[in-house]
Enzyme design. Structure first.
Site, PDB file in Angstrom:
ATOM      1  N   ASN A  72     -12.789   5.713   1.775  1.00  0.00           N
ATOM      2  CA  ASN A  72     -11.697   6.351   2.512  1.00  0.00           C
ATOM      3  C   ASN A  72     -10.524   6.617   1.583  1.00  0.00           C
ATOM      4  OD1 ASN A  72     -12.911   4.249   4.908  1.00  0.00           O
ATOM      5  ND2 ASN A  72     -12.700   6.414   5.373  1.00  0.00           N
ATOM      6  N   ASP A  88      -7.457  -3.166   8.029  1.00  0.00           N
ATOM      7  CA  ASP A  88      -6.502  -2.065   7.840  1.00  0.00           C
ATOM      8  C   ASP A  88      -5.840  -1.751   9.182  1.00  0.00           C
ATOM      9  OD1 ASP A  88      -5.065  -0.125   6.458  1.00  0.00           O
ATOM     10  OD2 ASP A  88      -6.617   1.407   6.650  1.00  0.00           O
ATOM     11  N   GLY A 137     -17.055   1.319  12.752  1.00  0.00           N
ATOM     12  CA  GLY A 137     -17.863   2.382  13.327  1.00  0.00           C
ATOM     13  C   GLY A 137     -17.210   3.744  13.252  1.00  0.00           C
ATOM     14  N   ARG A 156     -22.544  15.619  -9.542  1.00  0.00           N
ATOM     15  CA  ARG A 156     -22.043  16.039 -10.855  1.00  0.00           C
ATOM     16  C   ARG A 156     -20.692  15.418 -11.175  1.00  0.00           C
ATOM     17  NH1 ARG A 156     -24.188  21.128  -9.053  1.00  0.00           N
ATOM     18  NH2 ARG A 156     -26.067  21.665 -10.239  1.00  0.00           N
ATOM     19  N   HIS A 197       0.073   8.104   5.030  1.00  0.00           N
ATOM     20  CA  HIS A 197       1.342   7.821   4.357  1.00  0.00           C
ATOM     21  C   HIS A 197       2.151   9.104   4.261  1.00  0.00           C
ATOM     22  CE1 HIS A 197       0.214   3.726   2.807  1.00  0.00           C
ATOM     23  NE2 HIS A 197      -0.980   4.221   3.098  1.00  0.00           N
ATOM     24  N   GLU A 239       0.873  -1.179   0.000  1.00  0.00           N
ATOM     25  CA  GLU A 239       0.000   0.000   0.000  1.00  0.00           C
ATOM     26  C   GLU A 239       0.908   1.227   0.000  1.00  0.00           C
ATOM     27  OE1 GLU A 239      -4.025   1.724   2.123  1.00  0.00           O
ATOM     28  OE2 GLU A 239      -2.579   0.651   3.348  1.00  0.00           O
ATOM     29  N   HIS A 292      -6.273   5.361  -2.340  1.00  0.00           N
ATOM     30  CA  HIS A 292      -5.499   6.569  -2.048  1.00  0.00           C
ATOM     31  C   HIS A 292      -5.370   7.363  -3.335  1.00  0.00           C
ATOM     32  CE1 HIS A 292      -4.362   5.938   2.164  1.00  0.00           C
ATOM     33  NE2 HIS A 292      -4.371   4.643   1.853  1.00  0.00           N
ATOM     34  N   HIS A 318     -10.050   0.054   0.658  1.00  0.00           N
ATOM     35  CA  HIS A 318     -10.948   0.685   1.645  1.00  0.00           C
ATOM     36  C   HIS A 318     -11.836   1.772   1.001  1.00  0.00           C
ATOM     37  CE1 HIS A 318      -7.580   3.487   1.923  1.00  0.00           C
ATOM     38  NE2 HIS A 318      -6.895   2.721   2.754  1.00  0.00           N
TER      39      HIS A 318
END
Length: 414
Positions: free
Chosen positions: A243, A298, A273, A251, A165, A153, A219, A240
């Site tokens: 995120n 993660d 959560g 649009r 990162h 990742e 990402h 993920h």
């Protein structure tokens, strides 16, 4: 004395029968189940509700009259397949980015106690030479059977969506450098996250697909159209989802719409959560279907630990009330992975999110196993597969974990 090799036949191994529990079979949850295990494998799965009125087959008849079989009464419990986590960075105070085999094994052991019997080790953005050294250590653990592969990742991700990162270590996905990391993993690279809009992004996605490595979109600051081009180039996973990518817009739908609508994409979701509102998670299930959702942790080093300060690659992370955030630097305050374990994700899915046990099992076991190409060995409770399973009590809490026929966590009375 010469070493005598095992024949590998079920008759050579001790037989254990797990009896009386509800069991999550591929055909659905059934009551009064019996799972027969010999050595490292499941050899038979039966349930009274499904099989009522039939004559027991030879295996079941033998187990019922075999005085050598160990029968474990698990009435009042639910047995599900061992969880499969295809995106995890750390746990138990350790990190897969440490390049320390003992620390990496501590991560593995922590998540196994929580029901994850199969996991892919995720790295964090770093210098290419450092990532290659980490890959060499992790590849050894894959070859030893402790891990199912390596997930890179970063560093080939967007500086605009870098999350936890280090921005100064990010770089465009030069296919030559992508190949270098894949080769450093010595055949154990399972997945790499790419921001496809970056220069070299589409060529790198094609390279990964051709090499048999999952190309994941994440990402990213990609547009809807650019994301579609990456999918056509061979990307099959959304890292993920929601995120570290632009939000869904009416649009400018961005990557979320493209990833949800395409049947070639499996979406990772972090059900802790914190990362996702329950309504968003439920929307993803409605749009993609349970067969295209993979729950991941993660997780970073604080998984299974208390609040405090922890490393995440070259960065420092502070955990407060179970939420991990970067503590300093230009990305301070950003959520830094999670402290989740997959047993908590399962419990939340069925008690908070309104998912069925069948849907949760798909997202936690069968779908990620299929993606990783190991569904013939694990991910469901079927004869011939590894004896990887989790025993849950009436409150959906883990009380037992069996991996390849060995109890890592014994249910009461075993």
């Amino acid at each position: 004395m010469a070493h005598q090799q095992s024949t590998g036949r079920p008759s050579d191994a001790r037989r254990t029968v797990l009896a009386g529990a509800r069991i999550a079979r591929p055909s659905g949850v059934a009551d009064h189940g019996r799972i027969t295990i010999e050595g490292t494998r499941i050899v038979a799965v039966h349930s009274r509700d499904k099989d009522r009125g039939r004559t027991p087959d030879a295996t079941e008849a033998a187990e019922q009259h075999d005085p050598a079989a160990t029968v474990v009464d698990l009435a009042g419990h639910l047995i599900v397949p061992g969880f499969v986590d295809m995106h995890v960075h750390g746990g138990g105070g350790g990190s897969f980015s440490s390049a320390d085999p003992e620390e990496c094994l501590k991560v593995v052991e922590t998540h196994r106690r929580h029901g994850t019997t199969t996991m892919v080790a995720s790295t964090v953005t770093g210098d290419l030479a450092d990532l290659a050294r980490q890959a060499a250590v992790l590849a050894e653990l894959v070859q030893q059977g402790e891990l199912a592969g390596i997930h890179f990742e970063g560093p080939f991700i967007s500086p605009h969506r870098c999350g936890a990162h280090q921005p100064e270590l990010l770089r465009d996905p030069d296919p030559a450098e992508v190949r270098r990391l894949v080769e450093a993993a010595r055949g154990t690279a399972a997945m790499m996250t790419i921001a496809p809009e970056l220069e070299g992004g589409l060529d790198s996605v094609r390279l990964l697909a051709d090499a048999g490595v999952i190309a994941a979109i994440g990402h990213t600051d990609s547009t809807y159209d650019a994301t579609r081009r990456a999918i056509d180039a061979g990307a099959t996973v959304a890292t993920h989802l929601f995120n570290a990518m632009p939000p869904l817009g009416h649009r400018a739908p961005g990557p979320v719409a493209a990833l949800l609508e395409d049947e070639r994409i499996t979406v990772e979701l972090i059900d802790d959560g914190t990362h996702l509102h329950p309504a968003v998670l439920q929307m993803a299930f409605r749009e993609a279907g349970a067969e295209r959702v993979a729950f991941i942790t993660d997780a970073m080093g604080a998984a299974g630990m208390s609040d405090g300060m922890y490393p995440l690659g070259p960065m420092r992370v502070e955990v407060r009330d179970g939420v991990a955030r970067i503590s300093e630097g230009p990305t301070a305050g950003s959520i830094a992975g999670s402290t989740l374990t997959l047993d908590r994700a399962f419990k939340r899915a069925v008690t908070v999110d309104g998912l069925s046990v069948e849907q949760a099992v798909q997202a936690l076991s069968s779908t990620p196993a299929r993606l990783l190409g190991i569904a013939d060995r694990t991910g469901s409770l079927e004869a011939g597969k590894d004896a990887d399973l989790v025993v849950l009590d009436a409150g959906h809490d883990v009380v037992g974990v069996l991996r390849q026929g060995t109890w890592l966590r014994r249910p009461p009375g075993v």
